[in-house]
Design an enzyme around this catalytic site. Structure first.
Site, short mmCIF file in Angstrom:
data_model
loop_
_atom_site.label_atom_id
_atom_site.label_comp_id
_atom_site.label_asym_id
_atom_site.label_seq_id
_atom_site.Cartn_x
_atom_site.Cartn_y
_atom_site.Cartn_z
N THR A 13 0.81 -1.22 0.00
CA THR A 13 0.00 0.00 0.00
C THR A 13 0.84 1.27 0.00
O THR A 13 0.30 2.37 -0.12
CB THR A 13 -0.92 0.04 1.24
OG1 THR A 13 -0.09 -0.02 2.42
CG2 THR A 13 -1.90 -1.12 1.25
N TYR A 155 14.08 -2.14 16.73
CA TYR A 155 13.98 -2.19 15.25
C TYR A 155 15.20 -2.95 14.70
O TYR A 155 15.05 -3.85 13.86
CB TYR A 155 13.89 -0.78 14.65
CG TYR A 155 13.83 -0.83 13.14
CD1 TYR A 155 12.67 -1.29 12.49
CD2 TYR A 155 14.92 -0.47 12.35
CE1 TYR A 155 12.62 -1.38 11.11
CE2 TYR A 155 14.87 -0.56 10.97
CZ TYR A 155 13.72 -1.01 10.35
OH TYR A 155 13.66 -1.11 8.98
N GLY A 186 19.56 1.03 2.94
CA GLY A 186 19.81 2.09 3.93
C GLY A 186 18.61 3.02 3.92
O GLY A 186 17.47 2.57 3.81
P1 NDP Z 1 6.20 2.36 4.39
O1 NDP Z 1 5.72 2.80 5.74
O2 NDP Z 1 6.14 3.32 3.27
O3 NDP Z 1 5.45 1.01 3.96
C1 NDP Z 1 5.28 -0.03 4.88
C2 NDP Z 1 4.32 -1.07 4.33
O4 NDP Z 1 4.21 -2.12 5.29
C3 NDP Z 1 2.92 -0.50 4.10
O5 NDP Z 1 2.43 -0.96 2.88
C4 NDP Z 1 2.12 -1.09 5.26
O6 NDP Z 1 0.78 -1.39 4.83
C5 NDP Z 1 2.85 -2.41 5.50
N1 NDP Z 1 2.57 -2.91 6.84
C6 NDP Z 1 2.95 -2.41 8.04
N2 NDP Z 1 2.42 -3.14 9.03
C7 NDP Z 1 1.68 -4.12 8.45
C8 NDP Z 1 0.88 -5.17 8.94
N3 NDP Z 1 0.71 -5.39 10.25
N4 NDP Z 1 0.26 -5.99 8.05
C9 NDP Z 1 0.42 -5.78 6.72
N5 NDP Z 1 1.16 -4.80 6.18
C10 NDP Z 1 1.77 -3.97 7.06
O7 NDP Z 1 7.72 1.88 4.64
P2 NDP Z 1 8.81 1.24 3.65
O8 NDP Z 1 8.26 1.01 2.31
O9 NDP Z 1 10.04 2.04 3.79
O10 NDP Z 1 9.06 -0.14 4.41
C11 NDP Z 1 9.00 -1.40 3.76
C12 NDP Z 1 10.04 -2.32 4.37
O11 NDP Z 1 11.34 -1.80 4.13
C13 NDP Z 1 9.93 -2.50 5.90
O12 NDP Z 1 10.17 -3.85 6.20
C14 NDP Z 1 11.07 -1.62 6.42
O13 NDP Z 1 11.53 -2.06 7.65
C15 NDP Z 1 12.08 -1.81 5.32
N6 NDP Z 1 13.14 -0.81 5.23
C16 NDP Z 1 12.83 0.51 5.10
C17 NDP Z 1 13.85 1.44 5.02
C18 NDP Z 1 13.58 2.91 4.93
O14 NDP Z 1 14.49 3.70 5.22
N7 NDP Z 1 12.39 3.34 4.54
C19 NDP Z 1 15.25 1.03 5.03
C20 NDP Z 1 15.45 -0.39 5.18
C21 NDP Z 1 14.43 -1.26 5.25
P3 NDP Z 1 -0.55 -1.08 5.67
O15 NDP Z 1 -0.21 0.00 6.67
O16 NDP Z 1 -1.55 -0.65 4.64
O17 NDP Z 1 -0.90 -2.38 6.31
C1 8X3 Z 2 15.45 1.58 7.98
C2 8X3 Z 2 16.68 2.38 7.90
O1 8X3 Z 2 18.43 3.59 9.28
O2 8X3 Z 2 16.12 4.08 9.79
O3 8X3 Z 2 15.73 0.23 8.05
O4 8X3 Z 2 17.07 1.99 10.44
S1 8X3 Z 2 17.08 3.02 9.43
#
Ligand code: NDP
Ligand code: 8X3
Length: 254
Positions: A13, A155, A186
Site C-alpha cells: 500500500t 527495530y 539504507g
Molecule cells: P512504508 O511505511 O512506506 O510502507 C510499509 C508497508 O508495510 C505498508 O504498505 C504497510 O501497509 C505495510 N505494513 C505495516 N504493518 C503491516 C501489517 N501489520 N500488516 C500488513 N502490512 C503492514 O515503509 P517502507 O516502504 O520504507 O518499508 C517497507 C520495508 O522496508 C519495511 O520492512 C522496512 O523495515 C524496510 N526498510 C525501510 C527502510 C527505509 O528507510 N524506509 C530502510 C530499510 C528497510 P498497511 O499499513 O496498509 O498495512
Molecule cells: C530503515 C533504515 O536507518 O532508519 O531500516 O534503520 S534506518
C-alpha cells in the site's frame, strides 16, 4: 518477454512494496497485493491492470494475524496458487527511544510485524513452493540488520532477526530448489519515518534533509534484479544505500 511470474507482496500500500508491485507489473508479471489499507490496494490494482494489462489479485491482510495469513493463502483461487516469488516487505519502525524509555507496545508491534509476520507468511507460502520444487522468498532487511544505532534497539533487533532467518531459510529450503534473498536498504524516503514518528511529518521530513535518500523505486529495482536472475543464480544478500550514507550513523549532508 520472460514468462510471467506470480508475485506476492506484503505491504504493497506504500513505499517500497508499492514501487515493487509497479515494477513487477511493468515487466509483465502478475501480482498479489496485500496490506491493511485495502482501499489503497484497490486503487493500485486498477492502475496496474489499466497501465500494464497484467492480472492483479488483492487481499486485505494484517501480517500479524496468523489466522488471517493462513486463510489468505488457503483461500487463494487455484490460478493464483502457483506462487513464484514471495516478497516479505511489510514492516515498520515504531518510535525511537533509548531502551530504558522504550514503549512496550511499540516493541511488540515491531516484533509482531517484522519478525512474526514474516514467519507467518513464509510458513504459509513455502509449502506451496516446496510442492512445486521452485520459488523465491525475498525478505526486506535493512542496514539496521547488520549494524545498530542509538535508540534503534528493537527495530535493529528485528532486522538482525530477518537476516538470520533468511540465511536459515536458505539452508532449510536448499534441497527444494527454492531461492532465498535479503535485500538490505539504507535510508529510503517512504512513509517509514512518518510511521516511526506517529505521523509527525516535520520530524519525519528532517530525516531526509541535506542529501538524496533512496526511493522506493531504487529498492524495487534491486528486488527485481534479484528476482530476475537466471534459474541457477541466487542473490543471497544485496545491500544498497544512498551515495551519501556511509553507515547507519554517518551521512554526508551538503
Ligand atoms: P512504508 O511505511 O512506506 O510502507 C510499509 C508497508 O508495510 C505498508 O504498505 C504497510 O501497509 C505495510 N505494513 C505495516 N504493518 C503491516 C501489517 N501489520 N500488516 C500488513 N502490512 C503492514 O515503509 P517502507 O516502504 O520504507 O518499508 C517497507 C520495508 O522496508 C519495511 O520492512 C522496512 O523495515 C524496510 N526498510 C525501510 C527502510 C527505509 O528507510 N524506509 C530502510 C530499510 C528497510 P498497511 O499499513 O496498509 O498495512
Ligand atoms: C530503515 C533504515 O536507518 O532508519 O531500516 O534503520 S534506518
Amino acid at each position: 518477454m520472460a514468462t510471467p511470474m506470480t508475485v506476492v507482496i506484503t505491504g504493497s500500500t506504500a513505499g517500497i512494496g508499492k514501487a515493487t508491485a509497479q515494477q513487477f507489473a511493468r515487466e509483465g508479471h502478475n501480482v498479489i497485493l496485500t496490506g491493511r489499507r485495502e482501499e489503497r490496494n484497490k486503487e493500485l490494482a486498477d492502475e496496474l491492470v489499466n497501465d500494464y494489462g497484467v492480472q492483479v489479485y488483492h487481499y486485505q491482510l494484517d501480517v500479524c494475524e496468523r489466522g488471517q495469513v493462513q486463510t489468505f493463502v488457503d483461500s487463494l483461487p487455484r490460478e493464483w496458487r502457483k506462487i513464484d516469488v514471495l516478497i516479505n516487505n511489510a514492516g515498520l519502525a515504531a518510535g525511537l527511544s533509548p531502551v530504558h524509555e522504550g514503549d512496550l507496545d511499540n516493541w511488540e508491534q515491531m516484533i509482531d510485524t517484522n519478525v512474526k509476520g514474516l514467519l507467518y507468511l513464509t510458513r504459509a507460502v513455502s509449502p506451496l513452493m516446496v510442492e512445486q520444487e521452485k520459488g523465491h522468498i525475498i525478505n526486506i532487511g535493512s542496514v539496521a540488520g547488520f549494524e545498530v544505532y542509538p535508540k534503534g534497539n528493537v527495530y535493529s533487533a528485528t532486522k538482525h532477526a530477518v537476516h538470520a532467518l533468511t540465511r536459515s531459510m536458505r539452508l532449510d529450503l536448499l534441497d527444494h530448489g527454492i531461492k532465498v534473498t535479503t535485500i538490505a536498504p539504507g535510508l529510503v524516503e517512504t512513509e517509514f519515518s512518518k510511521v516511526r514518528f506517529n505521523w509527525d511529518e516535520e520530524r519525519a521530513d528532517k530525516v531526509y534533509e541535506g542529501y538524496q535518500p533512496l526511493t522506493g523505486e531504487d529498492v524495487a529495482d534491486a528486488i527485481y534484479y534479484a528476482a530476475s536472475r537466471p534459474a541457477h543464480v541466487n542473490i543471497n544478500e544485496l545491500v544498497l544505500t544512498p551515495l551519501d550514507q556511509g553507515d547507519s550513523t554517518t551521512v554526508r549532508k551538503h
